[in-house]
Each structure stands twice: as structure tokens, then as C-alpha cells.
Write a protein that holds these residues in place. Structure first.
Motif, short mmCIF file in Angstrom:
data_model
loop_
_atom_site.label_atom_id
_atom_site.label_comp_id
_atom_site.label_asym_id
_atom_site.label_seq_id
_atom_site.Cartn_x
_atom_site.Cartn_y
_atom_site.Cartn_z
N SER A 1 0.84 -1.20 0.00
CA SER A 1 0.00 0.00 0.00
C SER A 1 0.88 1.25 0.00
O SER A 1 2.05 1.22 0.41
CB SER A 1 -0.92 0.00 1.22
OG SER A 1 -0.14 0.01 2.41
N TYR A 2 0.28 2.38 -0.42
CA TYR A 2 1.02 3.63 -0.49
C TYR A 2 1.38 4.18 0.89
O TYR A 2 2.31 4.99 1.02
CB TYR A 2 0.23 4.67 -1.28
CG TYR A 2 0.42 4.55 -2.77
CD1 TYR A 2 1.54 5.08 -3.39
CD2 TYR A 2 -0.51 3.89 -3.56
CE1 TYR A 2 1.74 4.98 -4.76
CE2 TYR A 2 -0.33 3.78 -4.94
CZ TYR A 2 0.79 4.33 -5.53
OH TYR A 2 0.99 4.21 -6.89
N THR B 1 1.11 1.98 -9.44
CA THR B 1 -0.20 1.70 -10.02
C THR B 1 -1.26 2.55 -9.30
O THR B 1 -0.95 3.28 -8.36
CB THR B 1 -0.57 0.21 -9.89
OG1 THR B 1 -0.87 -0.08 -8.51
CG2 THR B 1 0.58 -0.67 -10.36
N ASP B 2 -2.50 2.44 -9.74
CA ASP B 2 -3.58 3.21 -9.12
C ASP B 2 -3.86 2.76 -7.68
O ASP B 2 -4.40 3.54 -6.88
CB ASP B 2 -4.87 3.07 -9.93
CG ASP B 2 -4.75 3.72 -11.29
OD1 ASP B 2 -3.88 4.61 -11.44
OD2 ASP B 2 -5.49 3.33 -12.20
N ASN B 3 -3.50 1.52 -7.36
CA ASN B 3 -3.90 0.96 -6.07
C ASN B 3 -2.74 0.66 -5.13
O ASN B 3 -2.95 0.58 -3.93
CB ASN B 3 -4.69 -0.34 -6.30
CG ASN B 3 -5.98 -0.10 -7.05
OD1 ASN B 3 -6.91 0.53 -6.55
ND2 ASN B 3 -6.04 -0.59 -8.28
N TRP B 4 -1.54 0.48 -5.66
CA TRP B 4 -0.43 0.09 -4.80
C TRP B 4 0.92 0.39 -5.46
O TRP B 4 0.99 0.77 -6.63
CB TRP B 4 -0.52 -1.39 -4.45
CG TRP B 4 -0.63 -2.29 -5.66
CD1 TRP B 4 0.33 -2.52 -6.61
CD2 TRP B 4 -1.76 -3.06 -6.03
NE1 TRP B 4 -0.13 -3.37 -7.56
CE2 TRP B 4 -1.42 -3.73 -7.23
CE3 TRP B 4 -3.03 -3.25 -5.49
CZ2 TRP B 4 -2.30 -4.59 -7.87
CZ3 TRP B 4 -3.90 -4.11 -6.14
CH2 TRP B 4 -3.54 -4.76 -7.31
N ALA C 1 -1.06 -4.74 -0.20
CA ALA C 1 -2.22 -4.03 -0.74
C ALA C 1 -3.16 -4.99 -1.46
O ALA C 1 -2.78 -6.06 -1.92
CB ALA C 1 -1.76 -2.94 -1.71
N SER C 2 -4.41 -4.57 -1.52
CA SER C 2 -5.43 -5.27 -2.31
C SER C 2 -6.16 -4.24 -3.14
O SER C 2 -6.17 -3.05 -2.81
CB SER C 2 -6.41 -6.02 -1.40
OG SER C 2 -7.04 -5.14 -0.50
N GLU C 3 -6.78 -4.67 -4.19
CA GLU C 3 -7.44 -3.73 -5.09
C GLU C 3 -8.62 -3.05 -4.41
O GLU C 3 -9.43 -3.69 -3.75
CB GLU C 3 -7.93 -4.46 -6.34
CG GLU C 3 -8.49 -3.54 -7.41
CD GLU C 3 -8.80 -4.24 -8.69
OE1 GLU C 3 -9.25 -3.58 -9.64
OE2 GLU C 3 -8.58 -5.47 -8.76
N SER C 4 -8.69 -1.74 -4.58
CA SER C 4 -9.78 -0.97 -3.99
C SER C 4 -10.75 -0.53 -5.08
O SER C 4 -10.34 -0.20 -6.19
CB SER C 4 -9.24 0.26 -3.24
OG SER C 4 -8.53 1.09 -4.12
N ILE C 5 -12.04 -0.52 -4.74
CA ILE C 5 -13.08 -0.12 -5.69
C ILE C 5 -13.89 1.00 -5.07
O ILE C 5 -14.37 0.89 -3.94
CB ILE C 5 -14.01 -1.31 -6.03
CG1 ILE C 5 -13.20 -2.44 -6.66
CG2 ILE C 5 -15.13 -0.87 -6.96
CD1 ILE C 5 -14.02 -3.69 -6.93
N GLU C 6 -14.03 2.09 -5.79
CA GLU C 6 -14.81 3.23 -5.30
C GLU C 6 -16.19 3.20 -5.97
O GLU C 6 -16.31 3.21 -7.20
CB GLU C 6 -14.11 4.54 -5.63
CG GLU C 6 -14.86 5.77 -5.12
CD GLU C 6 -14.13 7.05 -5.45
OE1 GLU C 6 -14.72 8.13 -5.24
OE2 GLU C 6 -12.97 6.97 -5.92
#
Length: 223
Positions: A114-115, A168-171, A209-214
Motif C-alpha cells: 500500500s502507499y 499503479t492506481d492501487n499500490w 495491498a489489495s485492489e480498492s473499488i470506489e
């Protein structure tokens, strides 16, 4: 026979049928000679040809027998089947030899963090583990690369392990690259992965990290 042309036509048809029937045998013979004289592979090599991968256990003039790998089994492990490959495949297909002259391959392990994790600590942690697990292999790999440089016109490749980053967008994606014997790739990958997971569990500043969905809004269901 009254008409000699009928006899000649009959001989021609028989000859044509015979030629067609033995063309595969002839191609296999040529392929077998190419394998032996050009040393494309030998018994004990790990090869991949025409989508089939395995360890060569026998070579004759017509066929090559391999201990099959992959298929329904993940990664570089045997299935238990013996596959007989016609030798003419080497005439029209690329042959990947994993162990000829250089018995090592480069492998990679990718870890998404994760960031909000401490990526510097993660980089140092992964690098230390990879160096510890591969330092002996690195020395042998360098010897084989030096031998290849004397035999072929190639530039020297570094066998030092490295860590590469990708945002990347998520991690943050950390990829460890290292050299490993071709026959030990899955074993070493498992060993390194286990150690990385154990160290991450002990660390408080690193989070996988794991993929996050908004969700912007819920659809109108009409209820």
C-alpha cells in the motif's frame, strides 16, 4: 500389357503414394540428424518445443522422449507422463533449451504494498532475503556466463539481484529479480516468498495491498 503407358502410369502412382507415405519418416530422420549434429539438445536437457515442455530422457532417429512438465500441473514440475515428440518439429519450430551452456534462468517475485507502507523498509527487507537465498547460485551463474562469453558473442549479463518499482492506481509494485537454477525455480520462489511473508508479518510499517473499488452511487432499483 498392351499399352506400356498404363504400366508407367501405374508405377508412377505407386511411387507417388510411397513417397507421400514415407515423407514424415524422412523428415523425422532429417530432424534426428539435425538434433545430433547441431547439438540442439541432449539427454538431460530441459526443453520446450511446439508447446510441449519437459526433460529429455531419450533421443533416437525418429522421436525424442521427454518427461512432461506443466500442462495441468502448475509451474516447472513433472506431470508423470512421457511424451514422444517427432524429430521433425525442430525443423519448423523454435526450441527453447533451459539448460544448454547456461543452466540458470532469471525469475521474479512481485509484491504489491500500500502507499501508506514504508517502501524503503520493504525494499531493504526483500533485497536482504533474496541476497541470502541466492548468493551461492550467483557465483556459479557468473562462471557459466563467462563460459558463454568465450563461446558466443554476447555481452555479459549481471547476475546481481535487483528490486524494481512500478506505481499503479492501487499500490506500489515491488518486483524482485534474481538468478536461479532452472530446475529449482519453483522451490526457491516458495522459499523466498515464505520468508518475505514472515518478515512482513513482523513489520508494522508494511502492508500488503489489495485492489480498492470506489462506488460512485448505487443504481436505481425501483424498490
Amino acid at each position: 500389357m498392351e499399352d506400356i503407358r498404363t504400366l508407367l502410369l501405374g508405377f508412377g502412382l505407386v511411387a507417388a503414394a510411397f513417397t507421400i507415405s514415407i515423407q514424415d519418416v524422412a523428415k523425422n530422420l532429417v530432424g534426428g540428424l539435425v538434433i545430433m549434429f547441431n547439438s540442439i539438445y541432449k539427454v538431460g536437457d530441459r526443453i520446450e518445443i511446439a508447446g510441449k515442455k519437459g526433460d529429455v530422457i531419450d533421443i533416437n532417429l525418429l522421436h525424442t522422449t521427454i518427461m512432461e512438465m506443466s500442462e495441468w500441473v502448475s509451474s516447472d514440475q513433472h506431470t508423470g507422463r512421457l511424451s514422444s515428440l517427432p524429430n521433425f518439429l525442430v525443423l519448423s519450430n523454435a526450441v527453447n533449451n533451459y539448460t544448454k551452456d547456461f543452466s540458470f534462468v532469471w525469475d521474479e517475485i512481485t509484491l504489491p504494498i500500500s502507499y501508506d507502507s514504508d517502501w524503503r523498509v520493504a525494499e531493504s527487507l526483500i533485497m536482504d532475503i533474496v541476497i541470502q537465498e541466492t548468493h551461492m547460485m550467483k557465483e556459479y551463474a557468473e562462471e557459466e556466463i563467462s563460459h558463454m562469453q568465450r563461446k558466443y558473442y554476447i555481452s555479459k549479463s549481471s547476475t546481481d539481484p535487483g528490486i524494481f518499482f512500478k506505481l499503479t492506481d492501487n499500490w506500489i509494485e515491488l518486483t524482485a529479480r534474481y538468478v536461479v537454477p532452472a530446475r529449482q525455480r519453483r522451490i526457491l520462489r516458495t522459499k523466498i516468498s515464505r520468508r518475505i511473508l514472515e518478515e512482513i508479518q513482523r513489520s508494522e510499517g508494511i502492508r500488503i495491498a489489495s485492489e480498492s473499488i470506489e462506488i460512485a452511487r448505487f443504481p436505481d432499483t425501483g424498490l
